[in-house]
Write a protein that holds these residues in place. Structure first.
Motif, short mmCIF file in Angstrom:
data_model
loop_
_atom_site.label_atom_id
_atom_site.label_comp_id
_atom_site.label_asym_id
_atom_site.label_seq_id
_atom_site.Cartn_x
_atom_site.Cartn_y
_atom_site.Cartn_z
N GLY A 197 36.28 61.08 44.39
CA GLY A 197 34.90 61.12 44.87
C GLY A 197 34.37 59.73 45.14
N VAL A 198 34.74 58.78 44.29
CA VAL A 198 34.25 57.41 44.46
C VAL A 198 35.05 56.67 45.53
N PHE A 199 36.36 56.77 45.45
CA PHE A 199 37.19 55.88 46.25
C PHE A 199 37.64 56.43 47.59
N TYR A 200 37.54 57.77 47.76
CA TYR A 200 38.16 58.33 48.96
C TYR A 200 37.57 57.74 50.22
N SER A 201 36.29 57.35 50.17
CA SER A 201 35.65 56.83 51.38
C SER A 201 36.18 55.46 51.76
N VAL A 202 36.67 54.68 50.79
CA VAL A 202 37.14 53.34 51.13
C VAL A 202 38.64 53.19 51.11
N CYS A 203 39.34 54.05 50.44
CA CYS A 203 40.77 53.83 50.28
C CYS A 203 41.51 55.15 50.26
N ARG A 204 42.48 55.30 51.14
CA ARG A 204 43.26 56.55 51.15
C ARG A 204 44.72 56.29 50.87
N ASP A 205 44.99 55.08 50.51
CA ASP A 205 46.37 54.73 50.22
C ASP A 205 46.76 55.34 48.88
N LEU A 206 47.75 56.19 48.92
CA LEU A 206 48.14 56.90 47.71
C LEU A 206 48.54 55.94 46.60
N ARG A 207 49.25 54.89 46.98
CA ARG A 207 49.74 53.97 45.96
C ARG A 207 48.59 53.27 45.26
N GLU A 208 47.64 52.81 46.09
CA GLU A 208 46.50 52.09 45.52
C GLU A 208 45.68 53.02 44.63
N LEU A 209 45.51 54.26 45.09
CA LEU A 209 44.75 55.22 44.29
C LEU A 209 45.43 55.49 42.97
N ARG A 210 46.75 55.57 43.05
CA ARG A 210 47.48 55.85 41.82
C ARG A 210 47.29 54.71 40.83
N ARG A 211 47.30 53.50 41.36
CA ARG A 211 47.10 52.33 40.50
C ARG A 211 45.71 52.35 39.88
N LEU A 212 44.73 52.65 40.72
CA LEU A 212 43.36 52.69 40.21
C LEU A 212 43.22 53.76 39.14
N ALA A 213 43.87 54.89 39.38
CA ALA A 213 43.79 55.98 38.41
C ALA A 213 44.35 55.52 37.08
N MET A 222 35.64 49.09 42.48
CA MET A 222 35.59 49.22 43.93
C MET A 222 35.64 47.85 44.61
N GLN A 223 35.04 46.85 43.96
CA GLN A 223 35.01 45.52 44.57
C GLN A 223 36.40 44.91 44.70
N THR A 224 37.29 45.36 43.88
CA THR A 224 38.60 44.74 43.93
C THR A 224 39.67 45.64 44.52
N VAL A 225 39.28 46.74 45.15
CA VAL A 225 40.28 47.58 45.78
C VAL A 225 41.01 46.74 46.82
N TYR A 226 42.27 46.88 46.91
CA TYR A 226 43.11 46.15 47.86
C TYR A 226 43.22 44.67 47.52
N LEU A 227 42.25 44.14 46.81
CA LEU A 227 42.26 42.71 46.54
C LEU A 227 42.87 42.53 45.18
N ARG A 228 44.08 42.16 45.16
CA ARG A 228 44.69 42.05 43.83
C ARG A 228 44.39 40.69 43.24
N GLU A 229 43.13 40.40 43.14
CA GLU A 229 42.75 39.13 42.53
C GLU A 229 43.19 39.11 41.08
N VAL A 230 43.01 40.24 40.48
CA VAL A 230 43.41 40.32 39.09
C VAL A 230 44.53 41.33 38.99
N SER A 231 45.47 41.07 38.17
CA SER A 231 46.58 41.98 38.01
C SER A 231 46.14 43.16 37.17
N SER A 232 46.97 44.18 37.16
CA SER A 232 46.65 45.36 36.37
C SER A 232 46.49 44.97 34.91
N LEU A 233 47.36 44.08 34.48
CA LEU A 233 47.30 43.66 33.08
C LEU A 233 45.97 43.02 32.76
#
Lengths: 442, 719
Positions: free
Chosen positions: A222-238, A274-285
């Motif tokens: 609901g939050v991210f679908y409007s800005v990001c449809r990349d499955l991989r990125e969504l999976r990471r965010l999840a 949301m501000q950092t979607v696609y922008l891997r400024e910070v790693s997952s860790l």
């Protein structure tokens, strides 16, 4: 839905299993299966599959070929630095390593075809063999005859073989000038929201119920679908935000079913993410660590972006920036004492009137850089060897780019490769008002 | 012949600079052209000892400074490899990402090598045997990058485990032979080696408990030393390939970044960077590194060799303005060290106190004569009474005794100098606007230049100190006491502690005296509130001002002034100029010009000097000429250069040739009136063409299309 995935060649049970692994791609899989026909039938020589990143191309192929136990070779074109590797991998997976070792030192396409035919006559294909070429767009950079040959490999080797090309770009960009055999085109469309939900819900956390995870995915989409449809990125965010989502549960404040409260809790975090979607400024860790920390500290963590530089380096960069963004004819106006007044409108040619910052940096010769440098730097600096070595180190740091060829020793040309913000920050540290020296801002 | 003058402007190290390599001939190099050969042996030994000390100590220092960041990196690698093996749900979700450490190192690129070396050593010792580091320049294409990585990973292992059977070696040989190498090969190799180490050879040097934990799957670490210089395309492809194998091969990257972490975003598109799990690490700044180096070698009396203010200034300027590399700073110190011992015969006395005293006794008559010539000694002699003067100048044994005393004095001076310098720094470094500098090296430079108490900034610093609040003042005085305690300056320490004790007493007595002070203070204010007349107000204000000025100082203020006077007296006693010390020439190296010439070369200036005054380099008397002009016997290129200076932007080649032949003919001594004078013959023509092309090679002229028969001049006068 499983009705689509029925095929006379394969058992029902196996088809069911395949369908279970391919949510949202049943139509495409069914289409592929009907193209491939029964195992022993001859198939179409080449199939071209295209679709955006993470639209399941490789996954579908992989599952189909694995589950239906068809003989196949999967090759990633990135990895094939030379065609040798490609040929070797194909031969290896079809005929074993003996065949692969038969390849001569730097094999040509005809060598490959010869060996393939030779091996093929010994072990003729009972079932269709498949060669899957991942990232096929790279084939365009390979030898000109490779792609056309692969497209009609079936004819060349006289074997039941099908080449499947997977690519992110459309076939029109592949077609060579000389023309070639047209493969069958198959498009994989992007996943819809429902399909994404279905796929993402699959990798649920083992200690929570499937419904709970799926409701989480629902909120996330609901939050991210409007800005990001990349499955991989969504999976990471999840994965990143799930622990935050579960927090109230762990503290015992809410029950799993209380979706509304959970939503209230997670919403601000998702907004921040949301501000950092696609922008891997910070790693997952680091994101995880940041979530644990207070916001203040998190800001400090991201503020590591500090440039510490040698004093003269700063001036060199400033000089390079000025040389790149000011027309050469204006140097006189900026750096000479008695330049007289120059009107902006009359002074310049027409094409120079548009903002240089819109046009991007222009190349400048070394002499000009040094001339500006010496007028910009306040103290007297001797033209020592270190200055020149500093210029070349700026080039290796990619703050300057050398435009002319590397071998050209006489009057090399450079371009400045730093942004306006960056140079403003630098000039502030050395107390230099750069805006006063930029023609665009007069 | 003095060696230092020959090398003017030439960026060539004298043979003695190379001496670290071959021990047998080093000394010979040192003695060649050395001032006074007799003592050269001793001086060489002293120099070598000092340099060895510098070298080992800097290495230790570097290790210490890097320890923190290296430790965190090691932790990171360990964590990565352990979570991969038995991870929870979140790390499983992340399993497809390659763990990456982005190491921010700063722009001092020459220093990075040491850091990476110790990093990979440490990794190999404690985390994993599989470490490969690659540099951008050896990986122009993906093929080469692959090859380097495979070679280093598989090759190092072969050399490390000597007890392994030949099979692996054969494999690696085969690898070198084969045209291509893919990560698939690496995967196979990895699985065989890990299996092998699991089943057999428990006797390997893998004993620590961490070791056992990761025995099964040690990560494969690839270090990219200079990320910025890599071709982005190559890097992207490599990462894409690696991510395909991440399940089978526990890969890990370390990126060495000189500028900022945003370079990763610049170089890698999202599709690639999403395959990495990046964590940032920041290394120590190089200014801090320099501060520790200076602390260790310069601000200490244990190190006998000293740099004068100008040399220090040159070295620090090069560091700050040009490269930021500590390595080069130390090289500069090395050069100064060599030059000092090479050119100063009295440097035999530049060593530890006991050795120096011993060396004084062995001084020859000539050396003693040299001592008598030293400016500092001369001024010392002048201060003595006539009888003593005569003795000093004539009696060698007496001079030796005096020298011993002087050497002792010099050592004592140094022993006191640095603690007091530190004290002064600790007092002034926290003052607003840093009148005496933020860093101790700035203060040191000020003190070396002239007597610090004559400096205006020193006065203002003292004024600021007077304005400090009590607790601040006490805190900084306590810091001073700490420093003095460390350096064992007993007298000063006792006095300072006495003062501190008084301050503490003040606290207890303050409570009693406080009200009375306040009373006297408030009375005029009370008056102020009563009367509102303007004239009266002015009057009372004036009165208040007056009374404040003449007001008796509070006990704290008295004590504070006393403390500051004490500090001031310490400074005046101990921080006098090194030049004022007798025999300072023994320890201080002062030729800043030599250092600058060698380290911060100016090629253009030296070429110009060579061309305009060839005598300077060739030392041929016939080339001597009056100001500005070149003798016509000079080499052809000098004549051509001189002539071209007289031309405008475009030079007519034929005119140039004419002028050239005229000059050369004059040099050959031809009769100016004869017919052949100034005629262009083939030899002269050829010589001229050669000179011109040499000038073109040096970048003074170039061909131009603007006019035929013309060349364009590229330089103008001065620079």
């Amino acid at each position: 839905m499983t009705a689509v995935l029925q095929h006379p060649g394969y058992e029902e049970e196996r088809m069911q299993r395949v369908a279970g692994q391919l949510p949202g791609r049943e139509v495409q899989a069914g289409m592929l299966l009907s193209l491939m026909g029964q195992p022993q039938h001859y198939s179409y020589p080449s199939i071209f599959i295209y679709g955006h990143r993470a639209s399941g191309k490789s996954h579908v192929m992989h599952v189909l070929l694995k589950e239906l136990e068809l003989p196949h070779a999967t090759v990633s074109c990135v990895e094939c630095v030379s065609v040798t590797l490609l040929f070797e991998q194909v031969l290896l997976s079809f005929f074993g390593c003996d065949a692969a070792s038969l390849l001569p030192c730097s094999p040509s396409l005809s060598d490959f075809v010869r060996i393939y035919r030779q091996q093929c006559s010994q072990t003729p294909a009972k079932e269709t063999r498949y060669i899957v070429m991942d990232k096929a767009e790279l084939l365009r950079d390979a030898d000109t005859n490779l792609l056309p040959a692969l497209l009609r490999l079936q004819e060349l080797v006289e074997d039941n073989v099908t080449v499947i090309l997977l690519s992110e770009i459309v076939w029109d960009n592949f077609r060579p000038n000389t023309g070639c055999f047209e493969p069958l085109l198959l498009n994989f469309p992007d996943y819809s929201k429902g399909e994404l939900q279905q796929i993402l819900s699959q990798d649920r956390h083992p200690s929570y119920s499937a419904e709970f995870y799926s409701s989480y995915i629902n909120i996330l989409l609901g939050v991210f679908y409007s800005v990001c449809r990349d499955l991989r990125e969504l999976r990471r965010l999840a994965a990143l935000n799930f622990s935050k989502f579960c927090e109230p549960l762990a503290e015992g404040k809410v029950k799993e079913t209380d979706t509304h409260k959970l939503w209230k809790n997670i919403e601000p975090h998702l907004k921040k993410a949301m501000q950092t979607v696609y922008l891997r400024e910070v790693s997952s860790l680091q994101w995880e660590q940041m979530q644990q920390m207070e916001e203040k500290e998190a800001g400090a963590l991201r503020g590591v972006d500090t440039h510490s530089a040698v004093a003269l380096d700063d001036f060199l960069r400033i000089a390079a920036y000025l040389a790149s963004y000011n027309p050469a004819r204006t140097d006189k106006r900026f750096f000479l004492k008695h330049h007289g007044k120059i009107r902006k409108t009359n002074f310049l040619k027409k094409n120079e009137k548009t903002s240089n910052h819109l046009l991007g940096p222009k190349p400048f010769p070394l002499d000009r850089l040094l001339a500006i440098f010496y007028s910009v730097v306040d103290s007297r600096v001797a033209p020592t060897a270190s200055i020149f070595s500093q210029i070349s180190s700026l080039v290796t740091l990619q703050l300057l780019t050398q435009v002319s060829h590397n071998d050209q020793l006489n009057a090399p040309k450079y371009k400045c490769a730093v942004s306006m913000d960056f140079i403003c920050a630098i000039s502030r540290t050395v107390n230099f008002d750069i805006v006063k020296y930029l023609y665009d801002f007069l | 012949m003095s060696t230092s003058s020959v090398s003017k402007g030439c960026f060539v190290f004298k043979p003695s600079a190379k001496k670290k390599k071959k021990t047998s001939s080093l000394e010979d190099y040192f003695t060649v052209g050395c001032e006074v050969a007799e003592t050269s042996e001793i001086r060489f030994r002293l120099c070598q000892d000092l340099w060895d000390k510098i070298k080992t100590d800097t290495e230790v220092l570097q290790d210490e400074l890097n320890r923190k960041i290296l430790d965190s990196l090691l932790d990171f690698t360990r964590k990565c490899s352990s979570t991969r093996q038995h991870g929870d749900w979140t790390s499983q979700m992340r399993a497809s990402e390659i763990p990456t450490a982005a190491l921010l190192l700063g722009v001092n690129i020459p220093d990075h090598d040491m850091t990476f070396q110790s990093l990979s050593d440490l990794l190999q010792q404690s985390v994993t045997p599989h470490v490969a580091s690659v540099q951008a320049k050896e990986c122009a294409a993906l093929k080469y990058l692959m090859k380097r990585v495979l070679e280093r990973l598989m090759g190092t292992d072969v050399t490390m485990d000597d007890d392994d059977d030949d099979e692996e070696e054969a494999a690696s040989i085969q690898l070198h032979k084969s045209v291509h190498c893919s990560l698939g090969t690496l995967c196979d190799w990895y699985s065989t080696t890990t299996k092998k180490s699991k089943t057999g050879t428990p006797g390997k040097k893998r004993s620590s408990s961490v070791r056992d934990e990761q025995q099964q799957q040690p990560p494969v670490v690839i270090i990219f030393k200079d990320l910025e210089a890599f071709n982005p395309r190559v890097l992207q492809d490599f990462i894409l390939i690696c991510s395909r194998y991440i399940e089978r091969l526990p890969l890990m990257f370390i990126f060495g970044i000189a500028t900022s972490p945003s370079t990763i975003q610049h170089m890698l598109p999202h599709s690639v960077s999403s395959l990495l799990c990046i964590e940032l690490f920041q290394s120590l700044s190089c200014t801090q590194h320099l501060a520790t180096v200076i602390d260790k070698f310069i601000l200490t009396h244990h190190f006998p060799f000293k740099l004068s203010s100008k040399v220090m200034q040159v070295l620090i300027n090069i560091f700050l303005y040009h490269d930021f590399t500590v390595k080069n700073f130390i090289k500069g110190m090395q050069l100064a060290l060599l030059e000092h011992f090479h050119s100063q015969p009295l440097s035999v006395l530049c060593c530890k106190k006991r050795e120096a005293l011993y060396n004084v006794m062995r001084l020859s008559h000539r050396d003693l004569e040299r001592i008598r010539q030293l400016p500092s000694f001369k001024s010392y002699v002048e201060k003595q009474d006539p009888q003593e003067q005569a003795d000093l100048l004539k009696d060698d044994t007496h001079l030796k005794d005096v020298c011993q005393k002087l050497i002792k004095d010099l050592h004592k001076y140094h022993k006191n100098y640095y603690p007091i310098l530190r004290c002064l720094h600790s007092l002034t470094s926290s003052l607003p606007r840093y009148p005496l500098g933020k860093q101790i090296r700035e203060l040191y430079l000020i003190c070396l230049e002239k007597n610090v108490w004559e400096n205006e900034d020193y006065q203002s610093a003292m004024k600021l100190l007077k304005m400090l609040a009590k607790d601040e003042l006490i805190a900084s005085l306590q810091r001073c006491a700490e420093i003095l305690k460390c350096e064992k300056m007993k007298n000063a320490l006792v006095q300072l502690e006495e003062l501190l004790g008084k301050f503490q007493q003040l606290d207890t007595t303050a409570a009693e005296t406080a009200p009375s002070v306040e009373e006297s203070f408030t009375s005029p204010v009370k008056n102020l509130q009563k009367k509102t007349d303007l004239f009266q107000l002015q009057k009372t204000l004036l009165e208040m001002n007056e009374s404040r000025r003449s007001k008796k100082l509070s006990p704290f203020e008295v004590l504070r002034d006393e403390a500051l006077e004490f500090i001031d007296s310490l400074v005046k006693n101990h921080l006098s100029l090194p030049e004022s010390q007798t025999l300072n020439e023994v320890c201080y190296y002062s030729s800043s010009a030599t250092v600058r010439r060698h380290i911060n070369a100016t090629p253009r200036t030296s070429i110009r000097a060579a061309l305009s005054s060839p005598y300077y380099y060739l030392q041929n008397d016939s080339l001597k000429a009056e100001d500005g002009s070149v003798s016509n016997a000079a080499p052809d290129i000098c004549i051509a250069y001189k002539l071209h200076l007289e031309c405008g932007r475009l030079i007519n080649l034929f005119d140039w040739l004419e002028a050239y032949t005229t000059v050369v003919s004059a040099a050959e001594g031809n009769d100016p009136d004869s017919e052949n004078f100034g005629k262009v013959d083939e030899v002269k023509h050829a010589r001229f063409i050669r000179a011109v092309s040499e000038l073109e090679f040096l970048g003074f002229i170039k061909c131009t299309k603007q006019k035929t028969d013309h060349v364009a001049r590229l330089t103008w006068g001065g620079c």
